[in-house]
Design a protein around this motif. Structure first.
Motif, mmCIF file in Angstrom:
data_model
loop_
_atom_site.group_PDB
_atom_site.id
_atom_site.type_symbol
_atom_site.label_atom_id
_atom_site.label_comp_id
_atom_site.label_asym_id
_atom_site.label_seq_id
_atom_site.Cartn_x
_atom_site.Cartn_y
_atom_site.Cartn_z
ATOM 1 N N ARG A 186 65.192 150.058 -55.412
ATOM 2 C CA ARG A 186 66.239 151.016 -55.032
ATOM 3 C C ARG A 186 66.199 151.373 -53.537
ATOM 4 N NH1 ARG A 186 68.644 153.661 -59.250
ATOM 5 N NH2 ARG A 186 67.774 153.310 -61.336
ATOM 6 N N LEU A 187 65.174 150.923 -52.816
ATOM 7 C CA LEU A 187 64.942 151.392 -51.456
ATOM 8 C C LEU A 187 65.523 150.468 -50.394
ATOM 9 C CD1 LEU A 187 61.223 152.520 -51.874
ATOM 10 C CD2 LEU A 187 63.247 153.989 -51.803
ATOM 11 N N THR A 188 66.020 151.083 -49.336
ATOM 12 C CA THR A 188 66.498 150.380 -48.141
ATOM 13 C C THR A 188 65.974 151.113 -46.912
ATOM 14 O OG1 THR A 188 68.533 149.656 -49.262
ATOM 15 C CG2 THR A 188 68.531 149.624 -46.850
ATOM 16 N N TYR A 189 65.532 150.348 -45.911
ATOM 17 C CA TYR A 189 64.971 150.926 -44.691
ATOM 18 C C TYR A 189 65.776 150.476 -43.479
ATOM 19 C CZ TYR A 189 61.002 151.362 -47.901
ATOM 20 O OH TYR A 189 60.213 151.643 -48.991
ATOM 21 N N THR A 190 65.882 151.370 -42.494
ATOM 22 C CA THR A 190 66.607 151.061 -41.259
ATOM 23 C C THR A 190 65.748 151.422 -40.060
ATOM 24 O OG1 THR A 190 68.744 151.506 -42.320
ATOM 25 C CG2 THR A 190 68.700 151.499 -39.920
ATOM 26 N N TYR A 191 65.794 150.564 -39.040
ATOM 27 C CA TYR A 191 65.082 150.803 -37.784
ATOM 28 C C TYR A 191 66.059 150.558 -36.636
ATOM 29 C CZ TYR A 191 61.326 149.941 -41.128
ATOM 30 O OH TYR A 191 60.524 149.970 -42.241
ATOM 31 N N GLN A 192 66.137 151.526 -35.723
ATOM 32 C CA GLN A 192 67.058 151.422 -34.598
ATOM 33 C C GLN A 192 66.406 151.898 -33.314
ATOM 34 O OE1 GLN A 192 70.589 153.726 -35.516
ATOM 35 N NE2 GLN A 192 71.789 151.908 -35.950
ATOM 36 N N LEU A 193 66.865 151.320 -32.207
ATOM 37 C CA LEU A 193 66.533 151.821 -30.884
ATOM 38 C C LEU A 193 67.868 152.136 -30.196
ATOM 39 C CD1 LEU A 193 63.976 152.358 -29.208
ATOM 40 C CD2 LEU A 193 64.429 150.196 -28.023
ATOM 41 N N LEU A 194 68.114 153.408 -29.970
ATOM 42 C CA LEU A 194 69.375 153.854 -29.383
ATOM 43 C C LEU A 194 69.190 154.011 -27.875
ATOM 44 C CD1 LEU A 194 69.919 156.614 -32.061
ATOM 45 C CD2 LEU A 194 71.109 154.423 -32.003
ATOM 46 N N VAL A 195 70.006 153.293 -27.116
ATOM 47 C CA VAL A 195 69.910 153.305 -25.651
ATOM 48 C C VAL A 195 71.277 153.681 -25.090
ATOM 49 C CG1 VAL A 195 69.323 151.988 -23.583
ATOM 50 C CG2 VAL A 195 68.186 151.462 -25.765
ATOM 51 N N ALA A 196 71.333 154.795 -24.350
ATOM 52 C CA ALA A 196 72.627 155.291 -23.862
ATOM 53 C C ALA A 196 72.534 155.720 -22.408
ATOM 54 C CB ALA A 196 73.103 156.464 -24.717
#
Length: 293
Positions: free
Chosen positions: A156-166
């Motif tokens: 049932r699990l989902t994982y997300t990884y992000q690097l936000l650069v602004a």
């Protein structure tokens, strides 16, 4: 002669001290000109995705996200307004840089939680960008369609990884990149790989003191998911009204968390699969000035 030597010695010491004081003053003036660039975006969300913004320490944000049905559903469904998907969430600033949050979506009865940490802050001198690290986990609680299969909780699990650069280029224009990885523990047959890579891009253009135009796009890197699903494209407006930020948008994504609008987005603008929706956020100060809104 003795008086002349003494006078010259005092004069040299005084001159050196004065030069040192001037140097310190110049350094202080230079450091004063190095300022943090704030308010790159008006809210913690651009449209569907997160921005580099984090909540201030002791700040609690209540977020309501709503997506109606597709515009091509016709007059019988009042062009989508008879249908809706909703997400409720709370986000809390542990420090000025670190935010935690949790939410619940009606789509697949999904609970999600996230951590968000601002690694770098854009400055007038020094860092040219703001960088924020983001990670989340989502769990589907909806009953399985096929009850006979031996599913586990991990499926049932989902994982997300992000690097936000602004970067805030001016008072009017801010742009952001968001390299993203989404890992799904279970993928239905033929619907792509368990791990999906995407590149998000978006921006904000300020129209007036309290309104801005926003755009957001997530490009799926070529793989199985990219063959089955569509890239998410969203356009919208931010409207600031006191303690609220009201966001109106049109998007081809029904889901409001990464597991839905990045690897499982089926809607297409060209076919009229466009969802009208809104985000509305309200901030409460739970820090030193408790009780103030």
């Amino acid at each position: 002669m003795i008086f002349l030597v003494a006078f010259l010695s005092v004069w040299c010491i005084s001159t050196a001290a004065a030069q040192e004081d001037l140097l310190k003053l110049a350094q202080e003036n230079d450091s004063a000109r190095v300022e943090h660039i704030s308010a790159t975006f008006k809210a913690t969300r651009l449209i569907n995705g997160h921005t580099v913004e984090t909540n201030g320490a002791g700040t609690l944000l209540f977020l309501i996200s709503h997506r109606f049905g597709t515009l091509n559903s016709g007059a019988y469904n009042f062009w989508g307004l008879d249908q809706s998907t909703i997400r409720l969430a709370l986000e809390y600033g542990v420090t000025d840089r670190f935010t935690v949050g949790a939410g619940r979506s009606s789509l697949e009865k999904t609970f999600d939680g996230f951590l968000k940490y601002k690694v770098l802050q854009q400055k007038t001198t020094g860092s040219p960008v703001t960088v924020t690290a983001f990670t989340s986990a989502a769990v589907k609680t909806q009953d399985w369609v096929d009850q006979e299969k031996d599913f586990e909780f991990a499926h049932r699990l989902t994982y997300t990884y992000q690097l936000l650069v602004a970067r805030k280029f001016s008072d009017r224009l801010s742009l952001q990149l968001a390299p993203t990885v989404v890992h799904r523990n279970l993928v239905e047959t033929g619907l792509g790989e368990t791990r999906v890579y995407a590149m998000g891009a978006g921006g904000r253009f300020k129209l007036s003191k309290r309104t801005s135009f926003n755009a957001e796009y997530f490009y799926l890197l070529p793989d199985g998911a990219a063959d089955q699903f569509k890239n998410s494209l969203s356009l919208g407006f931010d409207i600031e009204t006191g303690g609220h930020v009201f966001q109106l948008m049109f998007t081809n994504s029904q889901g409001m968390i990464e597991k839905f609008f990045i690897p499982r987005n089926a809607g297409g603008w060209s076919s009229g699969d466009i969802y009208f929706g809104f985000n509305i956020s309200r901030v409460f100060n739970l820090g030193k000035n408790k009780g103030e809104w």
